[in-house]
Design an enzyme around this catalytic site. Structure first.
Site, PDB file in Angstrom:
ATOM      1  N   HIS A 231       7.283   2.804  -6.729  1.00  0.00           N
ATOM      2  CA  HIS A 231       8.122   3.070  -5.425  1.00  0.00           C
ATOM      3  C   HIS A 231       7.579   1.840  -4.328  1.00  0.00           C
ATOM      4  O   HIS A 231       8.425   1.254  -4.113  1.00  0.00           O
ATOM      5  CB  HIS A 231       7.506   4.407  -5.095  1.00  0.00           C
ATOM      6  CG  HIS A 231       7.935   5.794  -5.916  1.00  0.00           C
ATOM      7  ND1 HIS A 231       9.091   6.122  -6.385  1.00  0.00           N
ATOM      8  CD2 HIS A 231       6.875   6.302  -6.731  1.00  0.00           C
ATOM      9  CE1 HIS A 231       8.867   7.169  -7.326  1.00  0.00           C
ATOM     10  NE2 HIS A 231       7.643   7.287  -7.562  1.00  0.00           N
TER      11      HIS A 231
ATOM     12  N   ASP B 251      -1.402   4.875   1.716  1.00  0.00           N
ATOM     13  CA  ASP B 251      -2.424   5.948   1.039  1.00  0.00           C
ATOM     14  C   ASP B 251      -2.906   5.531  -0.361  1.00  0.00           C
ATOM     15  O   ASP B 251      -2.346   6.412  -1.347  1.00  0.00           O
ATOM     16  CB  ASP B 251      -1.720   7.243   0.994  1.00  0.00           C
ATOM     17  CG  ASP B 251      -0.380   7.235   0.190  1.00  0.00           C
ATOM     18  OD1 ASP B 251      -0.199   8.502   0.069  1.00  0.00           O
ATOM     19  OD2 ASP B 251       0.083   6.321  -0.131  1.00  0.00           O
TER      20      ASP B 251
HETATM   21  O1  RIB Z   1       6.848   9.719  -3.618  1.00  0.00           O
HETATM   22  C1  RIB Z   1       6.311   8.421  -3.888  1.00  0.00           C
HETATM   23  C2  RIB Z   1       5.317   8.129  -3.024  1.00  0.00           C
HETATM   24  O2  RIB Z   1       4.311   9.029  -3.109  1.00  0.00           O
HETATM   25  C3  RIB Z   1       4.580   6.714  -3.176  1.00  0.00           C
HETATM   26  O3  RIB Z   1       4.205   6.230  -1.701  1.00  0.00           O
HETATM   27  C4  RIB Z   1       3.395   7.298  -3.690  1.00  0.00           C
HETATM   28  O4  RIB Z   1       2.376   6.462  -3.420  1.00  0.00           O
HETATM   29  C5  RIB Z   1       2.907   8.456  -3.360  1.00  0.00           C
HETATM   30  O5  RIB Z   1       2.146   8.265  -2.032  1.00  0.00           O
HETATM   31 CA    CA Z   2       1.781   5.508  -1.430  1.00  0.00          CA
END
Ligand code: RIB
Ligand code: CA
Length: 334
Positions: free
Chosen positions: A244, A13
């Site tokens: 992340h 996303d």
């Molecule tokens: O909590 C972190 C996640 O949420 C990551 O994938 C960031 O891109 C958001 O989508």
């Molecule tokens: Ca993400």
């Protein structure tokens, strides 16, 4: 003999850290990025798909993009524009040019099914957004749980949440989908906040990306935006902002960057304060008498220096690649 590269589909996303994960996969020869599928998450499906198309085109990646689920199975929420900007991929400076190509006509769910069916046991599905597409794949074809090599995902946490005290955004955005995936029998490798809050992108790394490529540098400027909004929310941190999504790809490149433990895991879907929590059972039990199902391998710690080095090299590569592709684009337009 060198191992064959990991055959990967990234379901995402985009999303700033999604972009970093895509660039890390595109850069490293241990990864063969076969397709990108998009999902509603950080922003609308239209925006996350447009962002994926802009990333692929701006950095000259020969990877098809398939759009997926327009909305979560059940949950409805407001997009986190405070973190990623209204577009889902806002920049603090140079921006990616508009995409000139469209997404593939085939839906993301069908694209994943087709590729896994054609190559059983060979495709790793990397999920770095809400699990809606993955759940639809497994609901439509439960038999594929044993044919997906593994589902490596950024989501959840064995400790704190981020969108609520209990829940991390990707799982919280579609907890029902995550529960389907956790119970599907597919081999799961989880990168939750308990480890991704360790893996950070410091200002020095962004400065190195900018120094490596003078002139317009959206790779640096887009990551600068992300770090800026994170610090505005969480307070300045000399370690930088948590990165992340690239943990999933770094694991496929160098698994021993992370310590991973098999654990029982469940997703809370009750309408309560814990909605979207990943309940990872960390209680010690004598292995001889332990009858629990260890359905998820959970990353518990990381060599943050090796992680940051990998991501920084990939972003430097991307910054230079952008300069080359934009020169080609300009010449083509002349
Ligand atoms: O909590 C972190 C996640 O949420 C990551 O994938 C960031 O891109 C958001 O989508
Ligand atoms: Ca993400």
């Amino acid at each position: 003999m060198a191992e064959a590269p990991e055959r990967v589909i990234i379901d995402c996303d985009p999303g700033h850290d999604d972009m970093a994960a895509i660039l890390l996969a595109a850069w490293h020869d241990r990864i063969r990025l076969e397709a990108i599928t998009t999902v509603c998450g950080n922003a609308s499906l239209a925006n996350t798909t447009n962002n994926a198309l802009r990333i692929v085109e701006a950095f000259g990646l020969d990877v098809p993009v398939h759009a997926g689920a327009v909305q979560p199975l059940l949950h409805r929420y407001d997009f986190p524009a405070a973190f990623h900007g209204p577009s889902g991929l806002d920049s603090a400076g140079a921006d990616l040019p508009p995409a000139t190509r469209a997404a593939q006509g085939q839906h993301a769910v069908d694209a994943i099914i087709e590729r896994v069916e054609a190559h059983p046991g060979e495709i790793t599905l990397v999920v770095i957004g809400p699990m809606t597409n993955a759940a639809l794949v497994l609901a439509k074809r439960p038999d594929l749980a044993g044919k997906i090599k593994r589902l490596v995902f950024m989501g959840g946490s064995s400790t704190e949440g981020n969108v609520t005290p209990a829940a991390e955004f990707n799982i919280w955005a579609d907890a029902e989908a995550a529960r389907i995936v956790f119970r599907s029998g597919v081999k799961l490798v989880m990168f939750g906040l308990n480890v991704t809050h360790q893996t950070r992108l410091a200002q020095a790394a962004i400065d190195a990306v900018r120094a490596a490529q003078p002139g317009p540098n959206p790779a640096a400027d887009i990551m600068q935006f992300y770090c800026g909004t994170y610090h505005a929310f969480a307070g300045a941190d000399p370690r930088g902002a948590p990165l992340h999504d690239p943990c999933t790809i770094a694991y496929l490149i160098e698994p021993d960057i992370f310590a991973v433990e098999p654990r029982p895991g469940e997703v809370i879907v009750a309408d309560c304060e814990s909605y979207g929590q990943t309940l990872i059972d960390l209680r010690p039990q004598d292995r001889k008498h332990d009858t629990r199902t260890m359905n998820v391998d959970v990353a518990m710690s990381a060599d943050t220096t090796r992680f940051t080095d990998l991501v920084t090299q990939a972003l430097i590569w991307a910054a230079k690649r952008y300069a080359t592709t934009s020169k080609t684009r300009t010449q083509g337009a002349a």
